[in-house]
Design a protein around this motif. Structure first.
Motif, PDB file in Angstrom:
ATOM      1  N   LYS A   1      11.634   2.355  -7.735  1.00 61.49           N
ATOM      2  CA  LYS A   1      12.405   1.885  -6.579  1.00 61.49           C
ATOM      3  C   LYS A   1      12.382   0.362  -6.472  1.00 61.49           C
ATOM      4  O   LYS A   1      13.336  -0.252  -6.010  1.00 61.49           O
ATOM      5  CB  LYS A   1      11.837   2.504  -5.289  1.00 61.49           C
ATOM      6  CG  LYS A   1      12.044   4.006  -5.206  1.00 61.49           C
ATOM      7  CD  LYS A   1      11.577   4.576  -3.878  1.00 61.49           C
ATOM      8  CE  LYS A   1      10.072   4.644  -3.743  1.00 61.49           C
ATOM      9  NZ  LYS A   1       9.421   5.555  -4.711  1.00 61.49           N
ATOM     10  N   THR A   2      11.268  -0.239  -6.913  1.00 62.61           N
ATOM     11  CA  THR A   2      11.149  -1.696  -6.790  1.00 62.61           C
ATOM     12  C   THR A   2      12.341  -2.396  -7.450  1.00 62.61           C
ATOM     13  O   THR A   2      13.003  -3.225  -6.815  1.00 62.61           O
ATOM     14  CB  THR A   2       9.834  -2.168  -7.442  1.00 62.61           C
ATOM     15  OG1 THR A   2       8.807  -1.239  -7.115  1.00 62.61           O
ATOM     16  CG2 THR A   2       9.458  -3.540  -6.964  1.00 62.61           C
ATOM     17  N   PHE A   3      12.628  -2.063  -8.704  1.00 59.10           N
ATOM     18  CA  PHE A   3      13.773  -2.694  -9.372  1.00 59.10           C
ATOM     19  C   PHE A   3      15.080  -2.272  -8.715  1.00 59.10           C
ATOM     20  O   PHE A   3      16.029  -3.055  -8.643  1.00 59.10           O
ATOM     21  CB  PHE A   3      13.799  -2.337 -10.862  1.00 59.10           C
ATOM     22  CG  PHE A   3      12.635  -2.887 -11.645  1.00 59.10           C
ATOM     23  CD1 PHE A   3      11.966  -4.030 -11.208  1.00 59.10           C
ATOM     24  CD2 PHE A   3      12.198  -2.268 -12.813  1.00 59.10           C
ATOM     25  CE1 PHE A   3      10.886  -4.544 -11.916  1.00 59.10           C
ATOM     26  CE2 PHE A   3      11.121  -2.767 -13.526  1.00 59.10           C
ATOM     27  CZ  PHE A   3      10.460  -3.904 -13.074  1.00 59.10           C
TER      28      PHE A   3
ATOM     29  N   PHE B   1      12.606  -2.719   3.822  1.00 57.31           N
ATOM     30  CA  PHE B   1      11.252  -2.217   4.044  1.00 57.31           C
ATOM     31  C   PHE B   1      10.889  -1.278   2.908  1.00 57.31           C
ATOM     32  O   PHE B   1      11.488  -0.211   2.766  1.00 57.31           O
ATOM     33  CB  PHE B   1      11.163  -1.441   5.363  1.00 57.31           C
ATOM     34  CG  PHE B   1      11.290  -2.308   6.583  1.00 57.31           C
ATOM     35  CD1 PHE B   1      10.251  -3.129   6.983  1.00 57.31           C
ATOM     36  CD2 PHE B   1      12.453  -2.281   7.341  1.00 57.31           C
ATOM     37  CE1 PHE B   1      10.363  -3.921   8.109  1.00 57.31           C
ATOM     38  CE2 PHE B   1      12.575  -3.077   8.471  1.00 57.31           C
ATOM     39  CZ  PHE B   1      11.528  -3.897   8.859  1.00 57.31           C
ATOM     40  N   ASP B   2       9.943  -1.682   2.081  1.00 57.60           N
ATOM     41  CA  ASP B   2       9.412  -0.777   1.062  1.00 57.60           C
ATOM     42  C   ASP B   2       8.240  -0.044   1.721  1.00 57.60           C
ATOM     43  O   ASP B   2       7.717  -0.501   2.738  1.00 57.60           O
ATOM     44  CB  ASP B   2       8.946  -1.592  -0.148  1.00 57.60           C
ATOM     45  CG  ASP B   2       8.721  -0.726  -1.378  1.00 57.60           C
ATOM     46  OD1 ASP B   2       8.792   0.515  -1.268  1.00 57.60           O
ATOM     47  OD2 ASP B   2       8.469  -1.291  -2.460  1.00 57.60           O
ATOM     48  N   GLU B   3       7.798   1.068   1.126  1.00 61.06           N
ATOM     49  CA  GLU B   3       6.743   1.877   1.758  1.00 61.06           C
ATOM     50  C   GLU B   3       7.093   2.100   3.239  1.00 61.06           C
ATOM     51  O   GLU B   3       6.241   1.975   4.124  1.00 61.06           O
ATOM     52  CB  GLU B   3       5.372   1.195   1.648  1.00 61.06           C
ATOM     53  CG  GLU B   3       4.953   0.813   0.234  1.00 61.06           C
ATOM     54  CD  GLU B   3       4.552   1.988  -0.636  1.00 61.06           C
ATOM     55  OE1 GLU B   3       4.255   3.073  -0.101  1.00 61.06           O
ATOM     56  OE2 GLU B   3       4.560   1.839  -1.872  1.00 61.06           O
ATOM     57  N   ALA B   4       8.356   2.395   3.471  1.00 58.29           N
ATOM     58  CA  ALA B   4       8.859   2.452   4.850  1.00 58.29           C
ATOM     59  C   ALA B   4       8.288   3.618   5.651  1.00 58.29           C
ATOM     60  O   ALA B   4       8.399   3.638   6.875  1.00 58.29           O
ATOM     61  CB  ALA B   4      10.387   2.535   4.840  1.00 58.29           C
TER      62      ALA B   4
HETATM   63 MG   LIG Z   1       6.843   1.501  -4.739  1.00 60.88          MG
END
Ligand SMILES: [Mg+2]
Ligand SMILES: Nc1ncnc2c1ncn2[C@@H]1O[C@H](COP(=O)(O)OP(=O)(O)OP(=O)(O)O)[C@@H](O)[C@H]1O
Length: 674
Positions: A74-76, A247-250
């Protein structure tokens, strides 16, 4: 920042979307610069599709809730479109470790591969930056309590001569938990602001200024929400110009936001103030008052308030405290004594800026104590909250926590149109996003889920052992270890043991140490707390056959690819402790609405936690491994089925032999390949 924002298209034509899609197909395809920059890269459909959806949300300034399984990449998927088309971007993630990982590793990789000319800044909380003023003061007259601290202080002083950021994460020689950090960093209360003689060199100001000017800023959820509540972290100044917020790790947001939209006041805040009042009073207005006596009355009242609860650590909602409890009169006494001290400060305020500062702090504390004293169910900021106390060994905290953050957070998002992306592996329960959207107030927003790129049925095995006692029985952890030992042996080490409590971590460590020795097993044992998280993980990866025992902080965001991790053992289903007053109040509120608190709140929350823990196992198309969940409730309880059906589609077994066969075939597969 207006130049960048003006360059953004408002609303996208079909043509634009198609162009972006084509570009993303190429970037996430074979032989792309991104692929060449990442070892073992292979096109993953979920990743490409998620990147397209995010690009679409960006050009249309929409909100998107984007879920894709653990390890998908998901990061990329969010970095590529946001670096290309996001304008001014704020990325908020779960922890400082993940912030560093984004800033030092993932963003540079993507920026370089894309040749994107964006500037990037990292912004953390104030407590992460060494403060020139406090360092100087501590060097001159610091009361260091240990020899370690003396050495650490010397390191910090040396570090300050070379660092460009002042970020304590850069100085790994001094442990993150060292007490000396408190003496060399500022708080909102102790910062002198523009009055400070070091203002020009201040690292906090520098980081905030860089964040203002950067195209991409990396923050964390705590900082983001602390700022919304306190306006002291530099995020509020960024928000107006931000075009895209990610927001990652939302999945962590409801909890973090709850923490900050509420309020906490502690007797230690009062005692800290008293210490400063005494010091400042004596140095600037010695003849103005009998400072020792002014302060000691307040200190005594604060200590007495703590003593109205037993010595053990307790958490109680206000309606669980007997109306006849000495707590209530003690709280009144503390307020009265605070008022007395504030009156003295008022008289002396013009003698020194620092005394005036103490007066302002005093009023703030008094106001918050006053706010706490309202009866339960009272309306603050237009909504229900719960008042509760938490007693620690030498302090008492008074909390006021909103039952729902949805209205507050929804209000935050009003106003200027911009893109909001919420991403995580665990937002939905069986494809239903309701639990999440209701908590966050994201009712009508687009939500999408992409399947995992991994073949869990062949790559993984879910093993639930037989014969374990009830999880609340005294010998439960021992039973877990007895069941886990043959599995760890079969796996040849390379295991995480994820526990739900610190007590279980300690007991497991003790048992495994004994057993490894007795059975002459060569697996290095690593226990949370022995060293920093990053260091433990580095050692774990390097060892290849280690066993790591950890609690909550190892359940999420940890990426160990390959054979170093091929077994994840989970001791219990991660339900929140039932005595949590906020949880109890939430459940009560749901039940008042005719809903079942367990099914609508506790169970989905536990499932999300469990999926995160399980997600550490398979991080790559070639990873193989066993997930062992020891808790017998997974099978015995009616809700158990709902839980295992929410996990990735592992092959399942209850037979130890099947586990042995699985690992034996892993060895064969590796043997064949060689
Ligand atoms: Mg991640
Ligand atoms: N297309 C790809 N091919 C191979 N490896 C990839 C690809 N994309 C990302 N990776 C790598 O896969 C690993 C997992 O990626 P990432 O950490 O972004 O996962 P995630 O979806 O955020 O998972 P989690 O929800 O657990 O955080 C990383 O080591 C990353 O570098």
């Amino acid at each position: 920042m207006t130049a960048e924002s003006a360059a953004l298209p408002v609303g996208a034509t079909a043509q634009q979307v198609a162009t972006h899609d084509a570009e993303l197909d190429q970037l996430f395809g074979v032989d792309s610069p991104l692929g060449n920059a990442v070892g073992g890269f292979r096109p993953r459909k979920s990743q490409t599709e998620m990147a397209k959806a995010i690009a679409n949300a960006i050009v249309n300034q929409n909100t998107l809730i984007a879920e894709a399984g653990t390890g998908t990449g998901k990061t990329f998927a969010y970095l590529v479109p946001s670096l290309l088309w996001g304008g001014k971007v704020i990325i908020s993630t779960g922890t400082k470790n993940l912030q560093d990982q984004l800033f030092l590793r993932d963003i540079p990789t993507v920026r370089k591969a894309l040749g994107a000319p964006v500037s990037v800044a990292l912004l953390k909380g104030r407590a992460n930056y060494v403060c020139h003023f406090h360092l100087e003061r501590t060097l001159q007259n610091g009361r260091l309590t240990s020899r370690d601290d003396v050495g650490y202080l010397r390191e910090i002083s040396r570090f300050m001569k070379t660092t460009g950021s002042g970020d304590k994460a850069e100085l790994s020689k001094v442990p993150e938990t060292a007490l000396v950090w408190n003496l060399v960093t500022s708080t909102r209360d102790t910062c002198m602001g523009a009055e400070c003689q070091y203002y020009q060199d201040c690292f906090v100001m520098k980081a905030r200024k860089e964040a203002q000017q950067a195209d991409v800023v990396v923050v964390n959820h705590h900082l983001f929400f602390a700022d919304v509540a306190l306006k002291d972290t530099g995020v509020a100044e960024l928000l107006p110009s931000a075009n895209t917020i990610i927001f990652d790790e939302a999945h962590q947001l409801p909890e973090t936001a709850t923490l900050f939209f509420g309020d906490t006041i502690s007797t230690s805040n009062v005692l800290e103030l008293c210490r400063d009042v005494l010091a400042e009073g004596l140095s600037h207005a010695r003849d103005g008052a009998d400072w020792a006596s002014v302060v000691s009355k307040v200190e005594r009242a604060a200590r007495d308030l703590r003593l109205t609860f037993p010595q053990d650590i307790v958490r109680l909602a206000v309606n669980q405290i007997a109306p006849s409890s000495p707590f209530f009169p003690a709280l009144e006494t503390l307020k009265d004594e605070m008022d007395g001290m504030i009156a003295v400060l008022q008289k002396q305020a013009e003698r020194a800026e620092t005394i005036e500062q103490c007066r302002v702090r005093g009023i703030e504390i008094a106001t918050r104590l006053e706010a706490w004293n309202k009866p339960k169910g009272d309306v603050i900021i237009g909504q229900e909250s719960v008042l509760w106390v938490e007693a620690f060994s030498s302090s008492l905290q008074l909390h006021q926590t909103p039952l729902s953050i949805a209205p507050i957070f929804n209000k935050q998002r009003e106003g200027v149109p911009r893109t909001w992306i919420f991403t995580s592996a665990t937002l939905a329960v069986k494809n239903d996003f309701n639990h999440y959207t209701a908590q966050m107030g994201l009712w009508d927003e687009a939500a999408q889920s992409w399947p995992s790129p991994f073949d869990y049925d062949s790559q993984g095995l879910l093993y639930v052992p037989t014969g374990l006692p009830q999880p609340n029985s005294l010998d439960y952890t021992d039973a877990v270890i007895d069941a886990a030992l043959p599995v760890i042996e079969a796996a040849g080490g390379g295991a995480f043991l994820l526990c739900t409590t610190i007590r279980a971590v300690n007991r497991s460590a003790e048992r495994l140490r004994e057993e490894f020795e007795r059975r002459k097993l060569p697996f290095p044992l690593m226990v949370q707390g022995e060293a920093g998280r990053t260091e433990l993980l580095d050692r774990f990866r390097a060892a290849g056959n280690a066993v790591l025992i950890g609690s909550q902080s190892f359940w999420e965001g940890v990426d160990v690819r390959g054979d170093a991790l091929s077994l994840v053992i989970i001791d219990k289903l991660p339900f929140s402790p039932p005595d949590d007053p906020v949880l109890a109040a939430r459940i009560e509120a749901l039940e008042r609405k005719g809903m079942n608190g367990f099914m609508h709140h506790q169970l989905p929350a536990a499932i999300i936690n469990l999926k995160q823990g399980a997600g550490r196992l398979i991080r790559d198309e070639t990873d193989r491994g066993v997930l062992m969940i020891c808790d017998p409730r997974l099978i015995a309880k009616p809700y158990g089925k709902r839980i295992w059906q929410s996990l990735p589609p592992f092959k399942r077994t209850r037979e130890l032999d099947a586990v042995r066969t699985f690992f034996a075939s892993t060895v064969d597969a590796v043997g064949d390949a060689e």
